[in-house]
Structures are given as structure tokens and as C-alpha cells.
Design an enzyme around this catalytic site. Structure first.
Site, PDB file in Angstrom:
ATOM      1  N   LYS A  92     -21.832   0.762  -0.667  1.00 33.55           N
ATOM      2  CA  LYS A  92     -22.135   1.188  -2.032  1.00 33.55           C
ATOM      3  C   LYS A  92     -23.350   0.461  -2.596  1.00 33.55           C
ATOM      4  CE  LYS A  92     -17.266   1.878  -3.381  1.00 33.55           C
ATOM      5  NZ  LYS A  92     -17.181   3.335  -3.502  1.00 33.55           N
ATOM      6  N   GLY A 130      -8.153   7.044  -7.054  1.00 36.15           N
ATOM      7  CA  GLY A 130      -6.757   7.044  -7.469  1.00 36.15           C
ATOM      8  C   GLY A 130      -5.766   7.514  -6.423  1.00 36.15           C
ATOM      9  N   GLY A 175      -9.563   3.960  -1.776  1.00 42.37           N
ATOM     10  CA  GLY A 175     -10.120   2.653  -2.104  1.00 42.37           C
ATOM     11  C   GLY A 175      -9.042   1.598  -2.073  1.00 42.37           C
ATOM     12  N   SER A 176      -8.477   1.320  -3.259  1.00 41.22           N
ATOM     13  CA  SER A 176      -7.499   0.243  -3.384  1.00 41.22           C
ATOM     14  C   SER A 176      -6.142   0.647  -2.824  1.00 41.22           C
ATOM     15  CB  SER A 176      -7.365  -0.113  -4.861  1.00 41.22           C
ATOM     16  OG  SER A 176      -8.652  -0.170  -5.458  1.00 41.22           O
TER      17      SER A 176
END
Lengths: 293, 198
Positions: free
Chosen positions: A80, A213, A234-235
Site C-alpha cells: 500500500k 470488513g 485485512g484484519s
């Protein structure tokens, strides 16, 4: 030549379809992701949930950390850069990352201008919350679009909103007469030639993935059924109780997203998902999806 | 369109990757295709395509889903076309233990042999045995084929590299014919590999 280069950029996105791209912060996580079947990894120093928690300025990652991850895995490595920070992007290109994510997860470097992505040989992915935003990014040279969702929340509601919005706006365009397209291009603030292309074909001129999300196999299946062609997580993986099993399950869900019985088996016994955040717990100025335009 | 086309169903292995693009290429020829995700799907097809994508991901999904063995058996009899990752899986050796192979065509596949994405490219290939025009070929993080066996025939060359190979019922490309608008290589697969083997 430019056209050929763009084919090569979207070509890699075509190869990532039906797959899962996972955020990783070190070589060990990258290996877990690859062993679980990730089609690519996104190398970054902190996953979005931690960026949100820690505060401060989030910048592009240390080149050494990106190089170590490139050494650890054989699948494509993305990284990124900040919105508008073309110097960070130049560094990522020099590192030969396979895709650059001009990402709202990092702190924006320019509030007016996104990167002119046609200048790069490395392909770019950009987030979008609606069709006009997607077409502006494609106009600047993005070869892949993803929903922004709300990163680091484990809450799928914003990704769903963005995907449904893009789908609905594309469907509306395809009902318009040709003589109405210039007016709608003006109203939407999107490049006219891309408006015409979407009106004719009914889909984006580049692949359309989903991010922001996704925390469970069911979330992945939901986004794929809504039209996402691949999933960024992602998380959701490394903030869960059992990252390896959850990663593998989300990979399976991206393939068998239309098979509820299989999804039931895939979803069983994964331990707890990341805790997550309701949108009402996030202050308006902390919403990452509002970064960029 | 040849009348035999109407009878055919091409199975496109749809674990991950460019499977929809292959189905689209077959559709341009008027040929039906079917996404293959289970052993049951395999029973309903006349030939197979292994698409481009990530070969590590495909290996894992095929093995985890119990599809590797039934697919391996079918590949002994059915004609198959593999592109990029699909071609890597069809070879008899791979330079990477993370990927497994079906051993259906005699070469060693070297993954990402041209380098990372920044080295991906397009070129015009001359393939007189297949089409009378230049073929616009897209190479994405492409493999190279090494130690090519004596019974494998080369149908296209780029520089010093053989990029389109055939051994009996197996056709393998290191590039992506499914990403171009030109279905010439898909047509060759149907006319010369599938229908000729009947």
C-alpha cells in the site's frame, strides 16, 4: 503500447479472480496465508484494526519488510501507498511489488489529487464507494477496483453498501439513452468515455473485488454473490482466534460461494472471529472510507 | 460452426483464476462449457481446461476438496488444455514443492520464470500450424518449460522459449489465450485435439 500495458495490468487481476488476498505483516504470516491458499498477500506494517487503534500517521511499509515477504512466498505480493503519494508508489515499483494499493487505510498525502497511475508499469488497485469514484480511479489508471468498506472493523455493512451502490448505478446507466449519458457524466463527475463503456457493457472495464470488513466465510460468500470477483481480507484473519483455519475457510468460501451446504461445513469450528466494531462506535473523522474522493 | 460443436461440453476447472474467460472463449466458438468444482461435474464433460491463476491455490483447493484424484484419472483419457498455472499443473516436474503436478506432459515447469509482474508483457506470436495471422499473446508472471521431452511438439516459440506445446491429448500454453478476443487457439484445441482424438 499503452493499451497492451493496460491488458497486462488487468491480466494479473484476472488471474486473482475467485481468490482471497490477505493482509500480512511479516514473513511468517505470509507463509500461513500462502499455505491456506491465498492468491496474493498485501504486505503492510500494521493491519487496519491496529492502525485504527494506534492512531498517528500510517505510511507505506519499510522496504526491508516487503522484501522479506517477497522472499518468503511465491504468490504475488502487493503493498500500500498513501492516497496521492506518488513517491511512495515509485519506491514500491522499484521494489517490484506486483500490485500497488493506493489505499485509504493509510493517511492520505494529498486531499485533491490521486496518483496518475498511467505513469507506472506496476498495476494499481483503488477503493471505491460508488460508481463515479470507481470510474475516476480507472480514468487515472487503476487496473482493479475494490469496495472500500470500512477497514479494520470486521463489519461487512459498508462493503455491502458500496457493492450494492456500484451495481445499482451500473444497472441504471444501462437503461439510459445515449443522448442522456453526457448529462449523467457531468452530474456524476466521472469520465464520459467510461460512462459510455459501462452503459454499453453493464459492468466495470476492470475487475471488481471487495474489501473492508470481511471476517467470516459467510461474509466472503455474501460479497461474491453480490458480484465481487475476489476478496481482500485485512484484519479478519490475523485478528481471529485461529488464523490458519480461518484463512483456509475463507479461501474455500471464495470458490464455493454458491453452495450453502459446503459453506456450512466450511464455517464450522473456526474459533471466534475478530471482535469487530459497529459503525456507531466510529467517530465521523475516523471513517477511513471517506478518505479520497 | 461445425455440427460436432453442438454435442460438446467443455469442463473448465473452476477452483480459482481465469475460468470465466475460458468459458467466454468457448462461447465465441458456439461451444458449451461447464464449471467443474466437484467430482460429479467431471462426469458430465468431454474435455477439460485448466485455467490460469495461482498454481499454489489451485493445488491446495483441488487436494482439499478431494478433486485431485478423480481429475487425475480423467486426465488420462480426456483431452486437456492448460494455460499458465494450468500448464504448470499438467507438467511432469515443477521447480517448486508448493505446487503438485499431474504428470500428463513431458516438461519441467519453472514458475514465474520471466520475473514478477513488472516483467509481464504482450507479444505477437507466429503459429503457422494453428492460424494464418499473428496471435496477440499476453504473458502474466509466466512460466517457462524446460527439459521438454522428445515426443512433445512445439507449436509456438517466443525468443528461445517454447510457449505452446502439445503431447497427444494435452495442449499447454505459458501465456493466456483466454484473455484475448481471438479464439484461434481454443479452436485448434477443439478441432485438432478433441475432435481428432475421437
Amino acid at each position: 503500447m499503452t493499451e497492451n500495458l493496460f491488458e497486462v495490468k488487468t491480466g494479473l487481476a484476472e488471474m486473482l479472480k475467485g481468490g482471497v488476498i490477505m493482509d500480512v505483516t511479516n514473513p511468517k504470516e505470509a507463509e500461513i496465508a500462502e499455505k491456506a491458499g491465498a492468491v496474493a498477500v498485501m504486505a503492510l506494517e500494521r493491519i487496519p484494526a491496529d492502525i485504527r487503534k494506534d492512531g498517528g500517521i500510517a505510511r507505506a511499509s519499510d522496504p526491508n519488510m516487503i522484501k522479506e515477504i517477497q522472499k518468503a512466498v511465491s504468490i504475488p505480493v502487493m503493498a500500500k501507498c498513501r492516497i496521492g503519494h506518488f513517491a511512495e508508489a515509485q519506491i514500491l515499483e522499484a521494489l517490484e511489488v506486483d500490485y500497488i494499493d493506493e489505499s485509504e487505510v493509510l493517511t492520505p498525502a494529498d486531499e485533491s489529487n490521486h496518483i496518475w497511475k498511467h505513469d507506472f508499469k506496476t498495476p494499481f488497485v483503488c477503493g471505491a464507494t460508488n460508481l463515479a469514484e470507481a470510474l475516476r480511479r480507472i480514468g487515472e489508471g487503476a487496473a482493479l477496483i475494490r469496495t472500500k468498506g470500512e477497514p479494520g472493523t470486521g463489519n461487512i455493512v459498508e462493503a455491502v453498501r458500496h457493492m450494492r451502490t456500484i451495481n445499482m448505478e451500473m444497472a441504471q446507466l444501462s437503461t439510459l439513452r445515449t443522448d442522456e449519458l453526457m448529462s449523467i457524466a457531468k452530474k456524476m463527475g466521472a469520465p464520459f468515455h467510461l460512462i459510455v463503456q459501462v452503459a454499453e457493457t453493464g459492468h466495470l472495464p476492470v475487475p471488481n473485488f471487495s474489501a473492508g470488513g470481511i471476517a467470516t466465510p459467510a461474509d466472503a460468500a455474501l460479497m461474491m454473490q453480490l458480484g465481487a470477483e475476489s476478496i481482500f481480507v485485512g484484519s479478519g484473519i490475523f485478528k481471529s482466534e485461529d488464523p490458519a483455519s480461518r484463512a483456509k475457510a475463507i479461501v474455500q468460501a471464495a470458490t464455493f460461494y454458491n453452495d450453502p451446504e459446503k459453506l456450512a461445513a466450511i464455517s464450522a469450528g473456526l474459533g471466534s472471529a475478530m471482535k469487530g466494531l459497529d459503525m456507531s462506535e466510529i467517530a465521523p473523522e475516523d471513517r477511513m472510507q471517506d478518505r479520497g474522493w | 460452426m461445425r455440427p460436432e460443436y453442438k454435442e460438446l461440453v467443455i469442463g473448465v476447472v473452476a477452483m480459482q483464476g481465469s475460468f470465466a474467460k475460458h468459458a467466454h472463449s468457448m462461447g465465441k466458438l458456439g461451444i458449451t462449457s461447464r464449471a467443474v468444482r466437484t467430482a460429479e461435474d467431471l462426469k458430465l464433460v468431454d474435455a477439460l481446461i485448466l485455467p490460469g491463476g495461482e498454481s499454489t491455490t489451485m493445488t491446495l483447493l483441488l487436494e482439499n476438496e478431494g478433486l485431485w484424484e478423480p481429475l487425475n484419472d480423467m486426465l488420462d483419457t480426456l483431452p486437456v488444455f492448460g494455460t499458465c498455472a494450468g500448464a504448470i499443473l499438467l507438467g511432469n516436474q515443477i521447480d517448486d514443492e508448493r505446487v503438485h503436478c499431474f504428470n500428463k506432459i513431458d516438461y519441467l515447469a519453472e514458475r514465474n520464470a520471466y520475473g514478477r509482474q513488472i516483467e509481464s508483457f504482450t507479444t505477437a506470436l507466429v503459429m503457422p500450424k494453428i492460424v494464418d495471422h499473428d496471435f496477440h499473446a499476453i504473458f502474466i508472471r509466466a512460466p517457462k518449460f524446460k527439459d521438454i521431452g522428445p515426443t512433445v511438439s512445439s507449436l509456438a516459440v517466443f525468443g528461445t522459449q517454447h510457449v505452446l506445446l502439445r503431447q497427444k491429448n494435452v495442449l499447454a500454453a505459458s501465456f493466456h489465450p483466454e484473455l484475448t478476443n481471438d479464439p484461434a487457439i481454443h479452436k485448434y484445441f477443439v478441432d485438432n485435439v478433441i475432435l481428432n482424438s475421437r
